[in-house]
Design an enzyme around this catalytic site. Structure first.
Site, PDB file in Angstrom:
ATOM      1  N   ASP A  65       0.929  -1.085  -0.168  1.00 28.70           N
ATOM      2  CA  ASP A  65       0.013   0.031   0.160  1.00 28.70           C
ATOM      3  C   ASP A  65       0.911   1.059  -0.189  1.00 28.70           C
ATOM      4  O   ASP A  65       1.999   1.379   0.708  1.00 28.70           O
ATOM      5  CB  ASP A  65      -0.738  -0.012   1.143  1.00 28.70           C
ATOM      6  CG  ASP A  65      -1.824  -1.000   1.184  1.00 28.70           C
ATOM      7  OD1 ASP A  65      -2.242  -1.674   0.171  1.00 28.70           O
ATOM      8  OD2 ASP A  65      -2.608  -1.425   2.305  1.00 28.70           O
ATOM      9  N   ARG A  66       0.439   2.338  -0.365  1.00 27.60           N
ATOM     10  CA  ARG A  66       0.991   3.881  -0.457  1.00 27.60           C
ATOM     11  C   ARG A  66       1.753   4.083   0.808  1.00 27.60           C
ATOM     12  O   ARG A  66       3.036   4.209   0.956  1.00 27.60           O
ATOM     13  CB  ARG A  66       0.173   4.536  -1.005  1.00 27.60           C
ATOM     14  CG  ARG A  66       0.626   6.037  -1.381  1.00 27.60           C
ATOM     15  CD  ARG A  66      -0.060   7.172  -1.225  1.00 27.60           C
ATOM     16  NE  ARG A  66      -0.697   7.452   0.031  1.00 27.60           N
ATOM     17  CZ  ARG A  66      -1.493   8.571   0.217  1.00 27.60           C
ATOM     18  NH1 ARG A  66      -2.002   9.296  -0.707  1.00 27.60           N
ATOM     19  NH2 ARG A  66      -2.085   8.727   1.373  1.00 27.60           N
TER      20      ARG A  66
END
Length: 217
Positions: A65-66
């Protein structure tokens, strides 16, 4: 993937290389940087594109995930990508994360077995659904209590989207700084989740690889 009120402002600076050989490239992804491009020119900057500047042959094997930092495997050959992808599918790659979560976790260790699926009206959020959710299992250990929070080691057996984030929420201890699942995310400089280690057999040589990215928080 961007949160409801978190504009994309990716970090600058070099990407630390943990391991490189003829078939694999393993790096330490900074938090706040997308693994792959998002939709739109403003989300084009990502780890994959930055690595391609120095390694034009780089190929994606998995994602973080970012807002998660830590260790990621990329392939430098099609054979490496195919075999690493298969190893993820059959769960032959052991993953280890560190997280700081809200509150004091009472038990020293446990396992969360709750099926997950996308919450369509609120996508990309995920939620527990016992009818249509996909199998999701996380083993966890309490490392330390720190000023009303708990440092945890998380070892997912499956790789569902947002698995660790939702499982910690369901445990009653959301990950600190999580823009999706924590109410106090603005009080923290980042989401306190880091992919610390991977253990796997090299897809070509068969050598056992134990690689780590030191936790930055």
């Amino acid at each position: 993937m961007t949160g409801p009120s978190t504009p994309y402002d990716p970090p600058t600076g070099p990407i630390p290389v943990i391991h490189r050989d003829d078939h694999l490239l393993v790096v330490d992804k900074p938090h706040g940087l997308l693994s792959v491009p998002g939709r739109g020119e403003h989300l084009a900057d990502c780890l994959l594109s930055r690595l391609a500047d120095d390694f034009p042959e780089v190929l994606l094997c998995h994602r973080l995930d970012r807002d998660t930092s830590g260790i990621m495997i990329f392939a430098l050959t099609k054979e490496g990508q195919r075999k690493i992808g298969r190893m993820f599918e059959v769960k032959r790659i052991k993953k280890r994360y560190v997280a700081r979560v809200a509150g004091a976790v009472a038990d020293p260790a446990g396992t969360i077995d709750l099926p997950l699926i996308v919450d369509w009206p609120n996508r990309p959020l995920q939620h527990v659904n016992h009818e249509t959710g996909k199998n999701a299992v996380t083993d966890w250990q309490r490392i330390a209590l720190e000023d009303g929070t708990t440092r945890m080691r998380l070892m997912p057996r499956t790789g569902r989207s947002h698995q660790l984030r939702v499982h910690m929420l369901e445990l009653g201890h959301p990950i600190l700084g999580d823009p999706f699942y924590s109410d106090d995310h603005a009080d923290w400089p980042r989401m306190m989740l880091h992919a610390e280690g991977l253990k796997f057999e090299h897809p070509i040589t068969g050598q056992v690889m134990r690689l780590d990215a030191p936790c930055p928080f």
